[in-house]
Design a protein around this motif. Sequence first.
Motif, PDB file in Angstrom:
ATOM      1  N   TYR A   1       0.828  -1.201   0.000  1.00  0.00           N
ATOM      2  CA  TYR A   1       0.000   0.000   0.000  1.00  0.00           C
ATOM      3  C   TYR A   1       0.865   1.254   0.000  1.00  0.00           C
ATOM      4  CZ  TYR A   1      -3.847   3.137   1.190  1.00  0.00           C
ATOM      5  OH  TYR A   1      -4.776   4.152   1.173  1.00  0.00           O
ATOM      6  N   ASN A   2       1.852   1.294   0.889  1.00  0.00           N
ATOM      7  CA  ASN A   2       2.669   2.498   1.018  1.00  0.00           C
ATOM      8  C   ASN A   2       3.657   2.658  -0.138  1.00  0.00           C
ATOM      9  OD1 ASN A   2       2.019   3.899   3.736  1.00  0.00           O
ATOM     10  ND2 ASN A   2       2.070   1.715   4.237  1.00  0.00           N
ATOM     11  N   PHE A   3       4.056   1.529  -0.754  1.00  0.00           N
ATOM     12  CA  PHE A   3       4.865   1.635  -1.969  1.00  0.00           C
ATOM     13  C   PHE A   3       4.039   2.256  -3.086  1.00  0.00           C
ATOM     14  CE2 PHE A   3       6.670  -0.060  -5.933  1.00  0.00           C
ATOM     15  CZ  PHE A   3       7.998   0.344  -5.790  1.00  0.00           C
ATOM     16  N   GLY A   4       2.769   1.816  -3.215  1.00  0.00           N
ATOM     17  CA  GLY A   4       1.890   2.401  -4.222  1.00  0.00           C
ATOM     18  C   GLY A   4       1.606   3.866  -3.947  1.00  0.00           C
TER      19      GLY A   4
ATOM     20  N   VAL B   1       7.527   2.166   4.248  1.00  0.00           N
ATOM     21  CA  VAL B   1       7.995   0.896   3.686  1.00  0.00           C
ATOM     22  C   VAL B   1       9.273   0.454   4.403  1.00  0.00           C
ATOM     23  CG1 VAL B   1       8.875  -0.253   1.620  1.00  0.00           C
ATOM     24  CG2 VAL B   1       6.963   1.334   1.426  1.00  0.00           C
ATOM     25  N   ARG B   2      10.198   1.394   4.597  1.00  0.00           N
ATOM     26  CA  ARG B   2      11.464   1.062   5.262  1.00  0.00           C
ATOM     27  C   ARG B   2      11.232   0.592   6.697  1.00  0.00           C
ATOM     28  NH1 ARG B   2      12.862   6.024   2.703  1.00  0.00           N
ATOM     29  NH2 ARG B   2      14.175   5.691   0.860  1.00  0.00           N
TER      30      ARG B   2
ATOM     31  N   GLN C   1      12.004 -11.587   0.188  1.00  0.00           N
ATOM     32  CA  GLN C   1      11.019 -11.963  -0.829  1.00  0.00           C
ATOM     33  C   GLN C   1       9.680 -11.292  -0.584  1.00  0.00           C
ATOM     34  OE1 GLN C   1      12.029 -16.519  -1.272  1.00  0.00           O
ATOM     35  NE2 GLN C   1      10.887 -15.782  -3.029  1.00  0.00           N
ATOM     36  N   CYS C   2       9.264 -11.227   0.664  1.00  0.00           N
ATOM     37  CA  CYS C   2       8.016 -10.544   0.996  1.00  0.00           C
ATOM     38  C   CYS C   2       8.060  -9.086   0.552  1.00  0.00           C
ATOM     39  CB  CYS C   2       7.762 -10.629   2.499  1.00  0.00           C
ATOM     40  SG  CYS C   2       6.555  -9.458   3.130  1.00  0.00           S
ATOM     41  N   SER C   3       9.191  -8.426   0.804  1.00  0.00           N
ATOM     42  CA  SER C   3       9.320  -7.013   0.449  1.00  0.00           C
ATOM     43  C   SER C   3       9.312  -6.820  -1.061  1.00  0.00           C
ATOM     44  CB  SER C   3      10.609  -6.441   1.054  1.00  0.00           C
ATOM     45  OG  SER C   3      10.606  -6.573   2.458  1.00  0.00           O
TER      46      SER C   3
END
Length: 455
Positions: free
Chosen positions: A310-313, A320-321, A384-386
């Motif tokens: 969500y926050n990447f979008g 995100v960090r 991988q999740c990230s």
Amino acid sequence: MSEDGVPGGSGNPLATRPVGRLAVSLAVPAVIAQACNALYTIVDRLFLAHIPEVGDLAMTGVGVCFPILLAVSSFASLVGSGGAPLASIELGRGNVRKAERILGSSVAALIAIAVVLPTLLQIFKEPILLAFGASEATIPYAMEFLTVYLSGTVFVQFALGLNTFITAQGRARVAMTSTLIGALSSVALDPLFIFALDMGVYGAALANVVAQALSAAWVIGFLSSRRSVIRLRLRDIRPDPVLKSVVMLGVSPFIMQFTECVIQVVFNASLQRFGGDEYVGAMTIITSLMQLITVFSNGMTQGVQPIVGYNFGARRFDRVRRAYRGMFVVQIALNSAMVAAFMLAPGLFAGMFTSDPTITGIVVRMLPVFCCGMGVFGIQNVVQCSFVGMGQAKPSLFLAVFRKIILLVPLALILPHVAGLGVLGVFVAEPISDITSAIVAGLLFRGLIPALLSE
């Protein structure tokens, strides 16, 4: 504001709540949900192992089916783990309508899988099970369980493949409820069917199917209701060009699970050759215990992934960090604590599944060897999740292929022939792969993350 009145980035808790508290509120229900999913197979084995006279053979026969169960669930993951992060990213952009298109096309894909996959497996199940490590003594139990289980494939696809779309909305408690319904039903029905109705292995499989059906009904009911931000609408259940993106992103989690099936086959076949049914039974117990570690690992990543996506979008890269940094710390600490427990008391955990002294002795010797690399493996899980949460299919796919296909499968095939290692080589392959892949994942993440999160 989106076209159906749902707020975009500024009003959603995924964008506004403190990351630490938000991660806990999403991860705890997700961990419980993962634990419930694991209960299906673990509880089956626990009850079957206590059937008088044939318990160990029944447990081992069902254990041989485990790679096929993983394969079935991996196809649900292909769709769910690809579609849900994309839907989460679209929610971050305020595009609810596109998120609903992703959901609808994902349902269409799951229906197609639920028709084709069990049909093929029913036709070829006997030679597959024999190739997977079944013996003359265990094949009747494996055949009986798998025949019934495959009849409920559509419920598995819906329950596992669509539950991720609930978590993607930040509704982890609702997603947890669906798995609780299934798991508690299975726990209640297993002793009823296996012992009270004297249905044995058939009863264990039937309990599994009924439980998955109840869970699937809950998931579909929620996604079709007004409570869901992403609504499942009949007009959207059709193939859509967005499926290409769903599959591309979902192929990494798919490979992670599907290659687990391949690995179980390699393990069982090698152990059957070098050790026999006792070693296959011991591996069934060890993999059941390893599921407890993956329950927490996968639950945490599944809970935090919507925050990342969500926050990447929404281009809130500071959040995100904070999300992935906290996940690194918690995953490594928790995995290490669980590994320590297994290494200190392997006999205690073996005794939960069997009273056979031979099988118990194998578990006591091999469990500490097998699990010693799982503490640091949390690094790859978080990476991988990230990557998946940020829509980065290629690096996530590489890591999945690297650990399972490039490292673990060849090692499990080669090491038993090296310097007389025999069965020990099968068990040693796991920690070598876990530690090596964790190092590579950490280096790759460090190299790629600055460009992905550049302001």
